[in-house]
Design a protein around this motif. Structure first.
Motif, short mmCIF file in Angstrom:
data_model
loop_
_atom_site.label_atom_id
_atom_site.label_comp_id
_atom_site.label_asym_id
_atom_site.label_seq_id
_atom_site.Cartn_x
_atom_site.Cartn_y
_atom_site.Cartn_z
N TYR A 1 9.66 15.42 -10.06
CA TYR A 1 10.27 14.22 -9.49
C TYR A 1 10.85 14.50 -8.11
N PHE A 2 10.05 14.22 -7.08
CA PHE A 2 10.54 14.48 -5.71
C PHE A 2 10.29 13.28 -4.80
N PRO A 3 11.13 12.24 -4.92
CA PRO A 3 10.97 11.06 -4.08
C PRO A 3 11.04 11.44 -2.60
N SER A 4 10.13 10.90 -1.81
CA SER A 4 10.09 11.27 -0.40
C SER A 4 10.78 10.23 0.48
N PRO A 5 11.85 10.65 1.20
CA PRO A 5 12.52 9.70 2.10
C PRO A 5 11.60 9.22 3.23
N ALA A 6 10.71 10.11 3.69
CA ALA A 6 9.82 9.74 4.80
C ALA A 6 8.80 8.69 4.37
N VAL A 7 8.48 8.66 3.06
CA VAL A 7 7.58 7.61 2.57
C VAL A 7 8.40 6.35 2.26
N PHE A 8 9.57 6.56 1.64
CA PHE A 8 10.40 5.41 1.23
C PHE A 8 10.73 4.48 2.40
N VAL A 9 11.03 5.06 3.55
CA VAL A 9 11.45 4.23 4.68
C VAL A 9 10.36 3.23 5.07
N TYR A 10 9.09 3.58 4.81
CA TYR A 10 8.00 2.66 5.16
C TYR A 10 7.70 1.65 4.06
N THR A 11 8.51 1.64 2.99
CA THR A 11 8.29 0.62 1.96
C THR A 11 8.99 -0.69 2.33
N LEU A 12 9.19 -0.89 3.62
CA LEU A 12 9.70 -2.15 4.15
C LEU A 12 8.72 -2.57 5.24
N PRO A 13 8.18 -3.78 5.19
CA PRO A 13 7.14 -4.14 6.16
C PRO A 13 7.63 -4.19 7.60
N ASP B 1 0.83 -1.20 0.00
CA ASP B 1 0.00 0.00 0.00
C ASP B 1 0.87 1.26 0.00
N THR B 2 1.90 1.26 0.84
CA THR B 2 2.83 2.40 0.88
C THR B 2 3.76 2.39 -0.33
N ASP B 3 4.09 1.19 -0.83
CA ASP B 3 4.89 1.09 -2.06
C ASP B 3 4.22 1.89 -3.19
N ALA B 4 2.90 1.73 -3.28
CA ALA B 4 2.14 2.42 -4.34
C ALA B 4 2.18 3.93 -4.11
N THR B 5 2.08 4.36 -2.85
CA THR B 5 2.16 5.79 -2.53
C THR B 5 3.53 6.34 -2.95
N TYR B 6 4.58 5.57 -2.64
CA TYR B 6 5.94 6.02 -2.99
C TYR B 6 6.11 6.07 -4.51
N GLN B 7 5.58 5.05 -5.19
CA GLN B 7 5.70 4.98 -6.66
C GLN B 7 5.15 6.26 -7.31
N GLU B 8 4.07 6.79 -6.71
CA GLU B 8 3.48 8.03 -7.25
C GLU B 8 4.46 9.19 -7.21
N THR B 9 5.35 9.22 -6.21
CA THR B 9 6.30 10.33 -6.10
C THR B 9 7.40 10.26 -7.16
#
Lengths: 204, 375, 85
Positions: A108-120, A93-101
């Motif tokens: 193109y502004f990848p978010s580190p605060a979102v990326f860190v949660y792309t690990l269960p 679910d968060t992977d998809a949110t990150y993919q949008e960034t």
């Protein structure tokens, strides 16, 4: 030697309802998990601002663990409770949110605060930090709920003296559907740690 | 008394080769699979270790021409094939997959998100080889690969399973590149583990596989001890005291019933970020292991995420067989506060035990002790 | 400058999910990290993204960030001098 394991305490969070040790302790008619989890946070006076930085999977696992562990009278600095969590959808679910960034190359502004949660397993870290759990921990993923493996694995950790108690949890969050079923396994308690009792808590 | 668990066969596929022998030789010769590439428009001149698509397809077409498989599925199947060869899969055999991001590339191809599910990936690999038991997936950030090995060992100890096949796989994607870049964790040159000029990691991709059994015959090593203890400190920043890693090493040595003195070498994580390498050095210092030779393979392979722990264990098992301490490519001058022992050239030493460690986001750490068997 | 400072406070509360804080509760010279707002290393990285996205300022040296992100005041001063959008 006593080979019996017990469910010391359990919690279930689903359909905007929280059941702690078989008693409903909170429910809400609000829309969406984010609003629901905020109401629950306020209701239980959790007072941990980092909660609002978490993704939904972490909020879900954190809430369940917090309600369970608060009842246990933990040590303030060091606790030996292993965390064995599992689900079906990992952090998708968060992977998809990150993919949008990273979808729009012009913006193109990848978010580190979102990326860190792309690990269960980040939710395991969140729970460990709050409750000072220096203990065994693993995150597993299954196509279907697999109580047998998780039961045997948790009991083995206690039996082989790798830990004294296990916080066991199925924590699933995907596209607004969510469920947390968590409980504490120990050598003491009333409810026997059997597949029937696990399934009862999971389906209640 | 717990059952003893052994590793009988291993394999790996990396930019440096499609089997263990070619990979081991390349590491001895200090070769690297990391190079500068401009394939990713958003990240020009980035340093990555990637496996050539043509090589994957060449090998896979020899195996089968049926079915559709993603690049990562092909790699996982190719890595497992030689490990499974000649073995009969029964209802006492289990498949364990380690991966952090699996088929995450599917997200950018407008497929249904659920297609990128890790459980699906494991089932696809299990179906290819005809496993009848439900596969287990371990997804625990950068310790996944070595943790999967630990989980496999424990399963053989407590369950009815008699053998486990572990496969660890992760590939390079824009998803992980952009994420690590947003953490300012990427090095703009070949990475330098433990070096005073280290500037961060290189990302890489690999698959590794291992067969675990309760039978001692033909075994390469015995898994003597294992533990995974959390730092309870921060979700992305390494602990300043190395607490979780220190406790993991202590618990693994305890189970192995050996003092730290008996460890012949350490195959460490060594990502070459400022804080990770320093944290490890502190944990090794607290464990009285500073005089034990230590190496990081990150400058050979890059950080291969969920594959790294198993890949590095596979290469280290070969080093144990060959009585060799491996060199750490990229290292020149001590850059951590605790003086760890690092070689820049291979060295022959009689070896019996080695320690493998890994650490990752979420505060996770894993330590495992392996013992050589004299067959 | 005052508008910019107000804008920054609003953005920081929103981007960093500081639910329990309001704009009025952040003083211009409050330390953002440590005992002040209690921001951590991930927040610092997120502020670097914010500087790039909203003001066209690219920060690549983490040490540079330390002095810029001391307070709302230091951030606003740096943005005034270096913004490209």
């Amino acid at each position: 030697m006593n080979n019996n394991f017990y469910i010391k305490s359990s919690v279930s969070i689903k359909k905007h309802k929280i059941v702690l040790d078989e008693t409903e302790v909170f429910s809400s008619a609000t829309d969406g998990f984010t609003a629901f989890s905020k109401e629950a946070y306020k209701n239980f006076e959790i007072n941990y601002p980092k909660f609002f930085k978490m993704d939904n999977l972490s909020k879900l696992a954190f809430l369940g663990a917090d309600l369970l562990l608060k009842k246990q009278g933990l040590n303030a600095t060091d606790n030996d409770i292993a965390l064995i969590l599992a689900n079906k959808s990992s952090s998708l679910d968060t992977d998809a949110t990150y993919q949008e960034t990273i979808a729009d190359k012009e913006n193109y502004f990848p978010s580190p605060a979102v990326f860190v949660y792309t690990l269960p397993n980040i939710c395991i870290g969140e729970i460990s930090i709050k409750h000072k759990l220096y203990a065994e921990n693993s995150f597993f993923i299954f196509e279907d709920f697999n109580p047998k493996f998780l039961k045997e694995y948790s009991e083995f950790l206690i039996q082989s003296k790798k830990t004294t108690q296990v916080l066991w949890g199925w924590v699933e969050y995907f596209k607004k559907d969510y469920q947390a079923t968590m409980y504490l396994i120990s050598k003491e308690g009333k409810q026997v740690h059997s597949l029937e009792n696990i399934t009862k808590i999971y389906t209640q | 008394m717990s059952k003893e668990v052994y590793i009988t066969k291993t394999n790996c596929i990396t930019p440096l080769g499609f089997d263990v022998q070619s990979n081991f030789k390349a590491v001895l010769e200090k070769k690297t699979g990391v190079s500068s590439t401009n394939t990713y428009a958003q990240f020009p001149e980035i340093y990555l270790a990637e496996i050539l698509d043509a090589e994957i397809d060449k090998h896979f077409s020899k195996l089968t021409s049926e079915g559709t498989y993603t690049r990562l599925e092909k790699l996982a199947i190719l890595a497992l094939q030689p490990v499974l060869e000649g073995k009969q899969i029964t209802n006492k055999s289990v498949l364990i997959l380690s991966s952090t991001k699996g088929n995450i590339k599917l997200l950018q191809e407008n497929t249904a998100i659920a297609e990128a599910n890790l459980g699906k990936l494991a089932q696809k690999i299990a179906n290819f080889f005809g496993f009848s038991t439900q596969p287990i997936v371990v997804s625990n950030a950068c310790v996944s690969g070595v943790m999967a090995l630990s989980v496999a060992k424990r399963m053989l100890q407590f369950s009815e399973y008699e053998e486990a096949f572990v496969v660890a796989a992760d590939e390079v994607s824009e998803f992980v590149i952009s994420g690590f870049n947003s953490f300012q964790a990427l090095s703009n040159q070949l990475c330098k583990p433990y070096d005073k000029d280290r500037k961060g990691i290189n990302l890489g991709e690999a698959v590794a596989a291992a067969h675990l059994t309760l039978k001692k015959e033909t075994a390469l090593v015995r898994i003597a001890g294992d533990a995974s203890v959390n730092d309870a400190n921060h979700i992305s920043g390494p602990s300043r005291t190395g607490e979780g890693l220190f406790r993991s090493i202590k618990a693994a040595l305890n189970e192995a019933e050996i003092p730290s003195e008996d460890i012949d070498f350490i195959s460490s994580h060594g990502t070459a970020t400022l804080y990770n390498d320093e944290m490890e050095a502190i944990a090794f210092g607290r464990s009285n292991l500073l005089d034990k030779p230590l190496f990081s393979l990150k400058a050979n392979y890059g950080h291969t995420l969920g594959a790294s722990g198993l890949l590095e264990t596979v290469i280290s098992i070969e080093a144990l067989q060959q009585n060799t301490i491996l060199p750490s490519l990229g290292y020149k001058e001590m850059g951590v506060s605790q003086p760890v022992t690092i070689y820049t050239l291979p060295k022959e030493v009689k070896t019996t035990y080695f320690l493998k460690t890994a650490s990752g986001f979420g505060g996770c750490n894993t330590a495992m002790v392996f013992e050589k068997l004299m067959n | 400058m005052d508008n910019l400072k107000l804008e920054l406070k609003t953005k920081i509360i929103e981007t960093l999910n500081l639910e329990d804080l309001s704009v009025e509760e952040i003083a211009d010279n409050d330390p953002l990290f440590g005992d002040g707002l209690g921001l951590d290393s991930i927040d610092a990285l997120e502020l670097i993204v914010l500087m790039d996205k909203d003001y066209g300022i690219k920060l690549t040296d983490p040490k540079e960030g330390k002095s810029i992100f001391q307070s709302i005041q230091t951030m606003a001063t740096y943005i005034e001098q270096n913004r490209t959008k």
